[in-house]
Design an enzyme around this catalytic site. Structure first.
Site, short mmCIF file in Angstrom:
data_model
loop_
_atom_site.label_atom_id
_atom_site.label_comp_id
_atom_site.label_asym_id
_atom_site.label_seq_id
_atom_site.Cartn_x
_atom_site.Cartn_y
_atom_site.Cartn_z
N LYS A 76 0.86 -1.18 0.00
CA LYS A 76 0.00 0.00 0.00
C LYS A 76 0.91 1.24 0.00
O LYS A 76 1.44 1.66 1.04
CB LYS A 76 -0.90 -0.02 1.25
CG LYS A 76 -1.95 1.07 1.27
CD LYS A 76 -1.41 2.24 2.01
CE LYS A 76 -2.26 3.44 2.08
NZ LYS A 76 -1.74 4.55 1.29
N CYS B 73 13.42 12.09 6.25
CA CYS B 73 13.44 11.73 7.67
C CYS B 73 14.80 12.03 8.27
O CYS B 73 14.93 12.23 9.47
CB CYS B 73 13.08 10.27 7.84
SG CYS B 73 14.04 9.20 6.79
N GLU C 290 9.47 17.43 14.43
CA GLU C 290 9.81 17.28 13.02
C GLU C 290 8.95 18.23 12.18
O GLU C 290 7.73 18.21 12.27
CB GLU C 290 9.55 15.83 12.58
CG GLU C 290 10.04 15.56 11.17
CD GLU C 290 9.72 14.15 10.70
OE1 GLU C 290 8.55 13.74 10.80
OE2 GLU C 290 10.63 13.48 10.20
P1 NAD Z 1 2.03 9.24 6.94
O1 NAD Z 1 2.20 8.57 8.26
O2 NAD Z 1 1.00 10.26 6.81
O3 NAD Z 1 1.72 8.14 5.81
C1 NAD Z 1 2.57 7.04 5.59
C2 NAD Z 1 1.75 5.92 4.99
O4 NAD Z 1 0.83 5.44 5.97
C3 NAD Z 1 0.92 6.32 3.78
O5 NAD Z 1 0.93 5.27 2.85
C4 NAD Z 1 -0.46 6.50 4.38
O6 NAD Z 1 -1.52 6.35 3.46
C5 NAD Z 1 -0.48 5.40 5.41
N1 NAD Z 1 -1.45 5.59 6.50
C6 NAD Z 1 -1.96 6.75 6.95
N2 NAD Z 1 -2.84 6.51 7.95
C7 NAD Z 1 -2.89 5.18 8.12
C8 NAD Z 1 -3.61 4.32 9.00
N3 NAD Z 1 -4.45 4.79 9.91
N4 NAD Z 1 -3.39 2.98 8.90
C9 NAD Z 1 -2.52 2.48 8.01
N5 NAD Z 1 -1.84 3.25 7.13
C10 NAD Z 1 -2.00 4.58 7.20
O7 NAD Z 1 3.49 9.78 6.56
P2 NAD Z 1 3.92 10.58 5.26
O8 NAD Z 1 3.45 11.99 5.39
O9 NAD Z 1 3.58 9.82 4.05
O10 NAD Z 1 5.52 10.55 5.39
C11 NAD Z 1 6.24 11.48 6.10
C12 NAD Z 1 6.76 10.88 7.37
O11 NAD Z 1 7.52 9.72 7.07
C13 NAD Z 1 7.71 11.77 8.11
O12 NAD Z 1 7.40 11.77 9.48
C14 NAD Z 1 9.07 11.14 7.89
O13 NAD Z 1 10.02 11.38 8.89
C15 NAD Z 1 8.71 9.71 7.80
N6 NAD Z 1 9.75 8.95 7.10
C16 NAD Z 1 10.55 8.13 7.84
C17 NAD Z 1 11.57 7.42 7.23
C18 NAD Z 1 12.44 6.50 8.04
O14 NAD Z 1 12.97 5.56 7.49
N7 NAD Z 1 12.62 6.74 9.33
C19 NAD Z 1 11.75 7.52 5.86
C20 NAD Z 1 10.92 8.37 5.14
C21 NAD Z 1 9.91 9.07 5.77
#
Ligand code: NAD
Length: 495
Positions: A175, A284, A385
């Site tokens: 997903k 991140c 963040e």
């Molecule tokens: P997000 O949490 O909004 O979404 C991430 C994914 O989760 C998306 O596919 C989204 O549709 C899904 N999602 C959202 N709500 C959900 C739920 N209730 N149940 C299951 N899935 C759900 O994050 P984002 O805005 O896409 O990404 C940015 C964040 O990702 C930042 O906080 C960043 O630091 C983090 N990030 C971390 C790393 C790492 O390896 N540590 C790498 C890249 C990004």
């Protein structure tokens, strides 16, 4: 014509059962509708999980080196399509083209690496304490894996999760982020083309609540891997905990660069610019805090501001652009909101601080490179963040104070120091609580052959990417086998 993007379930490209679609927009120009994408729900998730479950026995029994050959072919295809894929990453996610190409290169590296793991899925063979008895351990797949990814590395992060899951013999329901569905689709198409059988990799597009949540809760999904925000990650962790489902997450960071008085200042400024404004701060591992020794702080501020002010903001597809847009309106508003918070907290804004919706940037979510000084460790802009091009500068008296401030937050992803003193860098290496430590390099730049992830609220469970302690620890479980060929009952610990 705008492309229609479908789900991939049991080897077929199919519409969402709802019949609905949502748009994928170019963040640099919202008039550019890249695709209309299947808006799925629990019914599509159920179909994908069913397909993955049915495909599991034959895929997991296929010798791992054969699975590796398919990944190797996928990597070869990606090499040939790198430019097309990199351009797509830039168009759909917004990062500048060299970074779009880098995103694809990371996926290529990861896919080759995991192809090789097909011949290296090692366990242990150890002597038994009893005669005529063997003792060994082996890695076996978890089963059906649900993989949920963010938008900021729309090809690389899916590759971090999909390739180790597949090489280990799992089947997958993927997903991807709703912001970057076309990138995800191109990656899955390549796996299909490389010969991955029907049902082994399934792709369901849609939103967190309607696709991600049912995937997490599905009783026939054995393991969940998540990268994204800490809020969503901890919510999923709770669900997986209550269902006793294997889970790993990688989430946010608030990554510091410490700049000591003996640092190579030019090098440190290059690192701070790349860490703070690369990918418009939407990494991140972005360096959102510069913790600077008081003796060099004024000089650093002057030079850093001068360089940041010259960064060319615009559409990442244009060669001259050095910083692209925020991925969407929500991310744009979030960054502006934090800039407002910084001002109200009493930090001094010395550069940027506004959206730039004019000229070339009129239809995108652009924010100027932004710098705050006089930031104190308690301020929210120094602790939370932001995920935008906003850098906070904090002044310190010595290394001990710098490390204390660097550590005094809830995240622990990446941390860097610039110093020419080997003893100081050794102390930093020892005392900094983070998953990734850089010495005389920025907070960005992880390589796929070592585990990627962080401490504290940044991560939970095994890490992403490769190496010992990397992703294979999430996508396999241990099976221990004792074979007694003595022909009589032998009792461990007793005979
Ligand atoms: P997000 O949490 O909004 O979404 C991430 C994914 O989760 C998306 O596919 C989204 O549709 C899904 N999602 C959202 N709500 C959900 C739920 N209730 N149940 C299951 N899935 C759900 O994050 P984002 O805005 O896409 O990404 C940015 C964040 O990702 C930042 O906080 C960043 O630091 C983090 N990030 C971390 C790393 C790492 O390896 N540590 C790498 C890249 C990004």
């Amino acid at each position: 014509m705008t492309e229609s993007i479908n789900n991939f379930i049991n080897g077929k490209w199919v519409q969402a059962m709802s019949g609905k679609r949502f748009p994928s927009l170019n963040p640099a120009d919202s008039r550019d509708v890249i695709a209309r994408v299947a808006d799925s729900d629990v019914r599509d998730v159920n179909a994908a999980v069913k397909a993955a479950r049915l495909a599991f026995p034959s895929w997991s029994n296929l010798p791992a080196p054969k699975r590796g050959e398919m990944l190797y072919r996928a990597a070869e295809i990606m090499v040939k399509r790198k430019k097309v894929l990199g351009t797509l990453v830039t168009r759909e996610m917004g990062k500048i083209l060299p970074e779009g190409l880098g995103d694809v290169q990371e996926a290529i590296d990861m896919t080759y690496y995991m192809a090789g793991e097909g011949r290296r899925l090692c366990g242990e063979t150890v002597p038994s304490e009893l005669p005529n008895k063997d003792a060994k351990s082996m890695r076996v797949p978890m089963g059906v894996c649900g993989l949920i990814t963010p938008w900021n590395f729309p090809i690389a992060i899916p590759s971090w999760k999909i390739t180790p899951a597949l090489i280990a013999g799992n089947t997958v329901v993927f997903k991807p982020a709703e912001e970057t569905p076309v990138c995800a689709t191109r990656f899955v198409e390549i796996l299909e083309e490389a010969g991955v059988p029907h049902g082994v990799i399934n792709l369901v597009h849609g939103f967190g609540e309607t696709v991600g949540d049912p995937l997490v809760r599905h009783p026939d999904v054995d393991a969940i891997a998540f990268t994204g925000s800490n809020e969503v990650g901890s919510q999923i962790a709770g669900i997986c905990g209550s269902l006793q489902k294997h889970f790993m997450m990688e989430t946010g960071g608030k990554n510091p660069i410490i700049i000591m008085d003996d640092a190579d200042m030019d090098l440190a400024i290059e690192g701070a610019l790349w860490g703070g404004f690369g990918t418009s701060g939407q990494r991140c591992t972005a360096a959102s805090r510069l913790i600077v020794h008081k003796k060099v702080c004024d000089r650093l501020i002057k030079q850093f501001k001068k360089r940041a002010a010259c960064l060319i903001v615009g559409n990442g597809q244009e060669q001259k652009t050095q910083m692209g847009p925020m991925v969407n309106e929500a991310q744009y508003q979030k960054a502006l909101n934090y800039i407002d918070i910084g001002k109200k907290e009493g930090a001094r804004l010395i550069l940027g601080g506004k959206g730039t919706k004019r000229g070339n940037c009129a239809y995108g979510n652009f924010i100027e490179p932004t710098i705050f000084v006089d930031v104190t460790p308690a301020m929210r802009i120094a602790r939370e963040e932001i995920f935008g091009p906003v850098v906070s500068i904090l002044k310190v008296n010595n290394l001990r104070e710098a490390i204390k401030i660097a550590n005094d937050i809830s995240f622990g992803l990446s941390a860097a120091i610039y110093s020419r003193d080997v003893n100081k860098t050794a102390v930093f290496e020892r005392d900094m609580d983070a998953g990734l430590i850089y010495i005389n390099a920025s907070t960005i730049g992880a390589e796929i052959q070592l585990p990627f992830g962080g401490t504290k609220k940044t991560g939970l469970g095994p890490r992403d990417a490769g190496g010992r302690g990397g992703a294979l620890d999430h996508y396999t479980k241990w099976k221990v086998i004792y074979r007694d060929f003595s022909g009589h009952l032998q009792k461990a610990q007793i005979d």
